[in-house]
Design a protein around this motif. Structure first.
Motif, PDB file in Angstrom:
ATOM      1  N   ALA A   1       0.910  -1.132  -0.075  1.00 56.50           N
ATOM      2  CA  ALA A   1      -0.135   0.088  -0.138  1.00 56.50           C
ATOM      3  C   ALA A   1       0.534   0.618   0.078  1.00 56.50           C
ATOM      4  N   GLU A   2       0.257   2.273  -0.674  1.00 57.46           N
ATOM      5  CA  GLU A   2       1.231   3.486  -0.855  1.00 57.46           C
ATOM      6  C   GLU A   2       1.726   4.026   1.368  1.00 57.46           C
TER       7      GLU A   2
ATOM      8  N   GLU B   1       7.688   3.400   3.046  1.00 56.09           N
ATOM      9  CA  GLU B   1       8.085   4.156   3.620  1.00 56.09           C
ATOM     10  C   GLU B   1       8.333   4.478   5.095  1.00 56.09           C
ATOM     11  N   GLN B   2       6.899   3.369   5.582  1.00 57.58           N
ATOM     12  CA  GLN B   2       7.103   3.273   7.119  1.00 57.58           C
ATOM     13  C   GLN B   2       7.911   1.903   7.238  1.00 57.58           C
ATOM     14  N   ILE B   3       8.342   1.350   6.323  1.00 55.13           N
ATOM     15  CA  ILE B   3       9.484  -0.031   6.739  1.00 55.13           C
ATOM     16  C   ILE B   3       9.861   0.492   6.556  1.00 55.13           C
TER      17      ILE B   3
ATOM     18  N   SER C   1      15.227   3.017  11.846  1.00 56.95           N
ATOM     19  CA  SER C   1      15.034   3.416  12.896  1.00 56.95           C
ATOM     20  C   SER C   1      15.761   1.957  14.516  1.00 56.95           C
ATOM     21  N   ARG C   2      15.759   0.834  13.917  1.00 62.63           N
ATOM     22  CA  ARG C   2      15.929  -0.289  14.479  1.00 62.63           C
ATOM     23  C   ARG C   2      17.690   0.073  14.428  1.00 62.63           C
ATOM     24  N   GLU C   3      18.390   0.290  13.478  1.00 68.03           N
ATOM     25  CA  GLU C   3      19.679   0.218  13.047  1.00 68.03           C
ATOM     26  C   GLU C   3      20.461   1.223  14.358  1.00 68.03           C
TER      27      GLU C   3
END
Length: 100
Positions: free
Chosen positions: A51-52, A56-58, A64-66
């Protein structure tokens, strides 16, 4: 007493070589069939399109995790070096006290 002559050993070796070649070819054929079977079915459970905004969220989540991992490892490194320095100072102090 039945003793096999040299020819018998040769024929036995030739027979085993033929069997091994046949087994290798059968294994290749099975693997080829398996690969074809795997390739003909699409992977299930994965959407073809996201989905649009989902991509970007992924990407934000990954960054953030990195960042969190880098902070964690940096803190761990400083804590480890601090403890190591403390141990070295204590050992050096004891050595000076015992040596004097």
């Amino acid at each position: 007493m039945n003793v096999m002559g040299g020819e018998g050993h040769v024929f036995d070796m030739i027979r085993r070589t033929k069997q091994n070649r046949k087994m290798i070819q059968e294994r290749r054929d099975r693997m080829k069939d398996l690969v074809e079977k795997m390739n003909e079915k699409p992977l299930t459970g994965y959407p073809n399109k996201l989905a649009e905004g989902e991509m970007e969220q992924i990407e934000r989540d990954i960054k953030s995790r990195e960042h969190d991992e880098k902070v964690y490892y940096t803190r761990f490194m400083f804590a480890f070096l601090g403890i190591l320095l403390l141990v070295l100072l204590v050992a050096w102090g004891m050595w000076r006290m015992l040596g004097a």
